[in-house]
Design an enzyme around this catalytic site. Structure first.
Site, PDB file in Angstrom:
ATOM      1  N   HIS A   1       0.817  -1.205   0.000  1.00  0.00           N
ATOM      2  CA  HIS A   1       0.000   0.000   0.000  1.00  0.00           C
ATOM      3  C   HIS A   1       0.857   1.263   0.000  1.00  0.00           C
ATOM      4  O   HIS A   1       1.689   1.459   0.888  1.00  0.00           O
ATOM      5  CB  HIS A   1      -0.891  -0.021   1.245  1.00  0.00           C
ATOM      6  CG  HIS A   1      -1.939   1.020   1.292  1.00  0.00           C
ATOM      7  ND1 HIS A   1      -2.223   1.749   2.425  1.00  0.00           N
ATOM      8  CD2 HIS A   1      -2.815   1.465   0.351  1.00  0.00           C
ATOM      9  CE1 HIS A   1      -3.220   2.572   2.191  1.00  0.00           C
ATOM     10  NE2 HIS A   1      -3.598   2.425   0.943  1.00  0.00           N
TER      11      HIS A   1
ATOM     12  N   HIS B   1      -1.998  11.100  -2.037  1.00  0.00           N
ATOM     13  CA  HIS B   1      -3.314  10.581  -1.692  1.00  0.00           C
ATOM     14  C   HIS B   1      -4.326  11.703  -1.448  1.00  0.00           C
ATOM     15  O   HIS B   1      -5.390  11.734  -2.052  1.00  0.00           O
ATOM     16  CB  HIS B   1      -3.213   9.692  -0.447  1.00  0.00           C
ATOM     17  CG  HIS B   1      -4.537   9.178   0.029  1.00  0.00           C
ATOM     18  ND1 HIS B   1      -5.345   9.887   0.899  1.00  0.00           N
ATOM     19  CD2 HIS B   1      -5.199   8.037  -0.261  1.00  0.00           C
ATOM     20  CE1 HIS B   1      -6.452   9.202   1.123  1.00  0.00           C
ATOM     21  NE2 HIS B   1      -6.393   8.070   0.432  1.00  0.00           N
TER      22      HIS B   1
ATOM     23  N   GLU C   1       0.776  -0.330  -4.731  1.00  0.00           N
ATOM     24  CA  GLU C   1      -0.349   0.568  -4.966  1.00  0.00           C
ATOM     25  C   GLU C   1       0.133   1.997  -4.786  1.00  0.00           C
ATOM     26  O   GLU C   1       0.974   2.284  -3.928  1.00  0.00           O
ATOM     27  CB  GLU C   1      -1.466   0.240  -3.963  1.00  0.00           C
ATOM     28  CG  GLU C   1      -2.757   1.020  -4.178  1.00  0.00           C
ATOM     29  CD  GLU C   1      -2.876   2.263  -3.312  1.00  0.00           C
ATOM     30  OE1 GLU C   1      -3.882   2.974  -3.442  1.00  0.00           O
ATOM     31  OE2 GLU C   1      -1.949   2.544  -2.513  1.00  0.00           O
TER      32      GLU C   1
END
Length: 247
Positions: free
Chosen positions: A15, A57, A42
């Site tokens: 992640h 993000h 990711e």
């Protein structure tokens, strides 16, 4: 039992590079995840004001950079000067925000695979889907395993389908809203990627029956991971690159 299409990706996905062990969405994080043996990562991709695809993000810069305000409202010339590492620890002070092109160069040179979440600044869902998909298709052109594009935003995935239909897509879900399976099918998705708590045997069977894979985010507990494998899910996104040995 129907046979699912081939799935070229590993079961474990790191992640945002290395979860929480390094500053998320930086090349330092991807390198650290790779040192733990991970082969797929990711990341979150959004657009600068002048259309450069970069990794971050949040819509706001404040949490993970030395900047403030909305990242997508600044040109890349300003974003590229920000410190995206000091918030995490002194060890990573000065780590810059990478572009998708930066990340692609590293992936292609090292043989790693990508799950690129299209993370648009609110109001840019369609354009972000178009630009990210088009750029990803160009950067990874001719590679044996293409990047996997995911998004919570159906509009972004629809745009990605239109400009780069050859890239596999996954619909991200934080709840199983009405019509979720039909929505994933209409977007010609290869997978549904749910918060792990949403999966049960029936939901997994529905996804597999529709010819798609069932993936989970963000799993950091060993008992949860074991339960998901028992449900016959196909992939797990995790922060705990130090806990789970990848396969």
């Amino acid at each position: 039992m129907s046979t699912l299409p081939a799935w070229p990706y590993p079961r474990w996905i790191a992640h945002r590079g290395a979860g929480k062990l390094a500053p998320e969405n930086t090349l330092a994080a991807f390198r650290l995840g790779a040192r733990h043996g991970y082969r797929m990562f990711e990341c979150d991709a959004k657009l600068s004001a002048d259309g450069v695809v970069f990794l971050m993000h949040d819509a706001l810069l404040d949490r993970t950079t030395s900047g403030s305000g909305t990242g997508g409202e600044l040109p890349w010339s300003q974003l590229s000067q920000l410190d995206a590492g000091s918030w995490h620890s002194r060890e990573y002070a000065g780590e810059p925000l990478p572009t998708l092109a930066n990340l692609a160069r590293w992936c292609l040179a090292s043989g790693h695979l990508m799950d690129i979440e299209i993370k648009p600044t609110p109001g840019t869902e369609r354009r972000t889907g178009e630009v990210v998909a088009r750029e990803a298709a160009a950067l990874w052109a001719g590679t044996p395993v293409p990047p996997f594009l995911t998004s919570f935003q159906p509009e972004s995935l629809k745009a990605a389908l239109e400009v780069a239909p050859q890239l596999p897509r996954g619909l991200l879900l934080d709840k199983l809203r009405e019509g979720w399976l039909q929505e994933a099918q209409a977007l010609q998705c290869a997978a549904v990627v749910c918060h792990y708590s949403l999966w049960d045997a029936d939901a997994v069977a529905q996804v597999h029956g529709a010819g798609m894979r069932a993936l989970s985010y963000t799993v950091n507990d060993e008992s949860v991971a074991q339960w998901l494998w028992q449900l016959d899910t196909d992939g797990i996104v995790t922060d705990r690159v130090d806990l789970f040995p990848p396969d």
